[in-house]
Design an enzyme around this catalytic site. Structure first.
Site, PDB file in Angstrom:
ATOM      1  N   ASP A  41       0.837  -1.202   0.000  1.00 35.89           N
ATOM      2  CA  ASP A  41       0.000   0.000   0.000  1.00 35.89           C
ATOM      3  C   ASP A  41       0.869   1.249   0.000  1.00 35.89           C
ATOM      4  O   ASP A  41       0.747   2.089  -0.882  1.00 35.89           O
ATOM      5  CB  ASP A  41      -0.936  -0.009   1.205  1.00 35.89           C
ATOM      6  N   HIS A  66       1.911  17.583   2.342  1.00 32.29           N
ATOM      7  CA  HIS A  66       1.880  16.504   1.347  1.00 32.29           C
ATOM      8  C   HIS A  66       2.138  15.150   1.985  1.00 32.29           C
ATOM      9  O   HIS A  66       2.901  15.040   2.936  1.00 32.29           O
ATOM     10  CB  HIS A  66       2.923  16.762   0.248  1.00 32.29           C
ATOM     11  N   ASP A  68       3.996  12.735   1.164  1.00 32.26           N
ATOM     12  CA  ASP A  68       5.381  12.262   1.278  1.00 32.26           C
ATOM     13  C   ASP A  68       6.131  12.987   2.396  1.00 32.26           C
ATOM     14  O   ASP A  68       7.315  12.728   2.614  1.00 32.26           O
ATOM     15  CB  ASP A  68       6.130  12.362  -0.068  1.00 32.26           C
ATOM     16  N   ASP A 185      15.980  21.092  -1.435  1.00 31.32           N
ATOM     17  CA  ASP A 185      15.094  20.292  -2.291  1.00 31.32           C
ATOM     18  C   ASP A 185      15.744  20.032  -3.663  1.00 31.32           C
ATOM     19  O   ASP A 185      16.003  20.955  -4.419  1.00 31.32           O
ATOM     20  CB  ASP A 185      13.791  21.100  -2.438  1.00 31.32           C
ATOM     21  N   HIS A 357       8.454  22.623  -7.539  1.00 36.75           N
ATOM     22  CA  HIS A 357       9.825  22.592  -7.019  1.00 36.75           C
ATOM     23  C   HIS A 357      10.746  23.542  -7.784  1.00 36.75           C
ATOM     24  O   HIS A 357      10.577  23.767  -8.977  1.00 36.75           O
ATOM     25  CB  HIS A 357      10.368  21.164  -7.099  1.00 36.75           C
ATOM     26  N   HIS A 379      15.603  15.189  -0.775  1.00 36.75           N
ATOM     27  CA  HIS A 379      14.390  15.067  -1.589  1.00 36.75           C
ATOM     28  C   HIS A 379      14.733  14.759  -3.048  1.00 36.75           C
ATOM     29  O   HIS A 379      14.512  15.583  -3.933  1.00 36.75           O
ATOM     30  CB  HIS A 379      13.572  16.366  -1.500  1.00 36.75           C
ATOM     31  N   ASP A 432       1.073  -3.233   4.311  1.00 37.22           N
ATOM     32  CA  ASP A 432       0.482  -4.239   3.444  1.00 37.22           C
ATOM     33  C   ASP A 432      -0.806  -4.693   4.114  1.00 37.22           C
ATOM     34  O   ASP A 432      -0.767  -5.507   5.034  1.00 37.22           O
ATOM     35  CB  ASP A 432       1.518  -5.378   3.350  1.00 37.22           C
TER      36      ASP A 432
END
Lengths: 541, 541
Positions: A41, A66, A68, A185, A357, A379, A432
């Site tokens: 997942d 976000h 992430d 970044d 970005h 990143h 999972d």
């Protein structure tokens, strides 16, 4: 400091700073699996190295909302629920909504740009940065060891929709003070020049709304408040009403509106029922699914599995990026929508997306303004980190001060110089279904074999006295191409293997199962050039 | 006519023309599987509709030597080996090398641009077109029903390296005569403007060779003779020696050189042994693997699984496209190469690739020159076919004469007008190890389930008299996350199901297996939110 994620991949960003025995975490995100990680997942950072030290954690600073960067928080808070979460108003609202689903009520510390706050030995100062979600922050961390500046995700749009630019003046001031370590970044470090301003999408979006003969259906990221703001404004100007479609879109836009990040003209938003009564050329739908996610609204429309049925003359606008790896899924959706008669406008054929970005040009500005002593690109995959490091060196940072580190690499700052001093575990932790960390690389290897080769289960009833087959074995194959007669040829091979074993006095279910698996495997390889997984079961009779 | 492949997909191009009871086939290619088609090697057109009529086939015209146009030929020739293959010198040489591996010696008819040849009732005229492989041909087919012009794959580079341009004069002459049906390459119909000339890559390639401090390793398609020619010329100019690496690269360049399509400066090519003795800055390697194919030379170098070890200062040039779906694989390769210290130059950061297909601007020229009565866009997914159809209409072709058809749709040309008159089978035929057409959609569905959810095999020894378990069932799980104790909880559920069955008088292995599968499946879903494939086996005791 050590990054437990985000270095060598785009996703699961998480950096842990240590000073005087205390820890400060910046971000805790998830990574989305690739096609060679079936059944997974999401992927989390590995918390192993901090698991015994959770009580030392002063706070988790979240740079923006976000997935992430915040998606891993619920899993970390399961281990210690009262770690304070530090972030801007919108970021905290997004993580709060997420934690509600996990039934966790976090300790929250709301901050804004300009705020200075100490978390144990970490004096933090927050700096406004501009990104594809509002209210993003960079963080400057002062300790006795020096000054660290972490940009978070950012770009330097000079004309952002909300007027909130990346605070280069603050960067300059910190630079004057002396930045010992600059974490920047890397996502677009390979891209030359400057990232286009969000506002420059207006003409293309205008054109879509001006020329669309019937409905306009827009798909974008459910967190891209500014993009949705643009859509709402243009829809309003063209006399269309708007409905949000898709759980995360409805939820996030509700939050954004409530907190004042999204300005909705009065009467613009209506529910689906009201929308259905309007003529098609007064309708705009804003939905999820811009990455071709199979369960999202847009994919379901493409598959005629949604209450909204695409028809001739509809216009679909994908106002979004195309994340590498999603191409096939997105193109499938575009093809199906086109087949139903929709005109699909996307970044491949119109200027309807800009990145969130900083490109190489913006990064160069940052380095020249900050003039950091040391740089750690964050990143990004290796190619991004390397490109970012190259820019730092070109602006005059000493190459010895530019470190490309991977997840788990421990970097120390001593006397103003960075040094790699160790390594901690930083492997993939797979979520999972209900299990976290249960799925291993071995499971994934098995799954790839199952996917590519299929499985054959063989049940052999073996006479306990003779060690030979008591009756014909049972074969059951899935994902392996076979017909009725397929397995007839393999029976003599199994018989031969068992006879040989009996002769040599080899016995025991496990041994016989191995022999059978080998016989069937060899046969499949020779006859079909396939290596299915063999599940042999020996039953004594 | 009917397309058995290539309409609604990019790949397995195959068009069958019928006239007076006879058939002419144009191209017979393969399609490469996507990630949702695991274990599939290649996908063929479905030959069902012509299988009983193979004796009616006059010839197979091959427009050029790419896999998506010739890859299916060995499989069709297995069914009737003496169908004549018609094509240019290089195309026939490529298919010949391929057929040798399949031990087929084909009947060949070599043609060049300008040739006119009749195959039964089909009068064929061949026209030079320019593409990313030399010696490509369009074909005009005259029958009593009218004149059909099929472009094959093409672009209109006005300054191609070999000087062989797409013969627009021939297109014009055929247009004057009156083209009743025009089949045109849709691949780049969505791309505005004109495809850049191959020659415009020179500066970027020059820069790579001029600035590379050590070895230059170039990866490209093994059939892109002109691109390789450019590489050889630039390598030569910079005093580097070249070796080809990878089976298909060595083979194809051998053929191209032998037939005069590749001009190799004397002494330029050396073998690997000689190359290894040269200083690094005099070395150039040209290898396969530009799409991240795991077994190709470049991937193996990236994984340190190749005799060529990438080291600091090597330059890797990917002089190739990035086919959608391959992004993750290619970026993985780029990241690994970068990590070993290579500087990787690719289309994302330099102008080192141009497409082989005509963009919207070139297509408009074609339509305006040919002025066809009817148009059938070929070679594309729906979005491409639709974009191409739109260009045709914009140039003045009557919308009724522009047909977007999918694979299997039968299009008739009667009195100068096209009509859709039927449909024949045109599903995917999967080549899977040694089997052709054996793997079905059901197999692929099973494989996807196996990949995402894993498999649990359950062997239950059931007392024939009572219908109850004679002993603890055996569980064996693969790809499904479990530990030692996982299955303890499921045994009582199986016992309960069997007891209920016994009570109700339900018996028979198949019924009991279904019950057990259901019990285990429900448990897995409830406990793990997973739906593994269950393979239940009941053995009578």
């Amino acid at each position: 400091m050590v990054a437990l994620g985000g270095l060598g991949e785009i996703g699961r960003n998480m950096t842990v700073f240590e000073h005087a025995g205390r820890l400060l975490i910046v971000d805790c995100g998830v990574l989305f699996p690739e096609e060679h990680q079936p059944g997974v997942d999401v992927i989390l950072p590995d918390f192993t190295s901090i698991r015994d030290r959770l009580d030392d954690v002063e706070a988790i600073v979240l740079t923006h909302g976000h997935e992430d960067h915040i998606g891993g928080v619920p899993y970390l808070l399961r281990e210690r629920p009262d770690i304070p979460l530090v972030g801007s108003k919108l970021t905290l609202a997004f993580i709060d909504a997420k934690l509600k689903e996990h039934r966790i009520r976090p300790v929250k510390v709301e901050v804004s740009e300009g705020d200075e706050l100490a978390f144990g030995p970490f004096d933090c100062e927050f700096v406004a940065v501009n990104h594809s979600i509002p209210d993003s922050l960079a963080v400057a961390i002062r300790t006795a060891a020096g000054l660290v500046l972490h940009t978070g995700d950012f770009k330097m749009d000079q004309f952002p929709l909300d007027g909130r630019i990346t605070d280069l003046r603050a960067f300059a001031r910190l630079g004057e003070e002396g930045v010992d370590l600059f974490l920047t970044d890397s996502t677009n470090a390979e891209v030359p020049g400057f990232t286009t301003s969000e506002g420059e999408l207006v003409p293309a979006i205008e054109t879509v709304f001006r020329t669309a003969p019937r409905r306009v259906i827009v798909s974008s990221f459910a967190s891209h408040v500014h993009r949705i703001q643009q859509i709402l404004d243009v829809a309003h100007a063209h006399g269309r009403k708007v409905a949000f479609v898709g759980r995360s879109m409805v939820r996030n836009m509700g939050i954004a509106q409530e907190l004042g990040y999204l300005t909705v003209p009065p009467g613009l938003l209506v529910d689906m029922k009201a929308l259905e009564k309007l003529p098609a050329d007064r309708v705009c739908l804003v939905c999820t699914g811009s990455q071709g996610e199979p369960m999202a609204a847009l994919s379901r429309m493409a598959n005629r599995d949604h209450v909204i049925r695409i028809t001739e003359g509809d216009t679909v606008l994908l106002a979004s990026s195309l994340i590498p790896g999603n191409e096939n899924a997105v193109y499938r959706v575009i093809n199906e929508l086109t087949r139903w008669g929709a005109n699909v406008v996307h970044k491949g054929n119109a200027k309807v997306h800009v990145s969130g970005h900083a490109s190489a040009g913006e990064l160069a500005y940052c380095y020249n303004v900050v003039r950091p002593r040391n740089v750690l690109p964050v990143h990004g995959e290796w190619r991004h980190l390397k490109a970012n490091a190259d820019i730092a060196v070109r602006t005059g940072v000493h190459p010895r001060g530019v470190v490309i580190a991977e997840d788990g690499v421990v970097v120390d700052l001593v006397d103003g110089r960075v040094r790699i001093t160790g390594k901690v575990p930083a492997g993939n932790v797979y979520v999972d279904g209900m299990t976290v960390g249960g799925a291993t690389e071995a499971h994934l290897r098995d799954r790839r074999t199952l996917a590519n080769e299929g499985v054959i289960s063989v049940v052999a009833i073996v006479d306990a006295d003779t060690g030979l087959l008591a009756e014909e074995p049972d074969f059951l194959a899935r994902g392996f191409v076979h017909d009725e007669a397929t397995f007839e040829d393999v029976v003599p091979l199994i018989e031969k293997a068992l006879a040989k074993a009996a002769e040599e006095g080899v016995g025991g279910a496990v041994q016989l199962e191995q022999l059978i698996a080998r016989a069937v495997g060899t046969w499949a390889n020779k006859t079909y050039r396939r290596s299915p997984m063999i599940i042999p079961i020996v039953v004594d009779a």
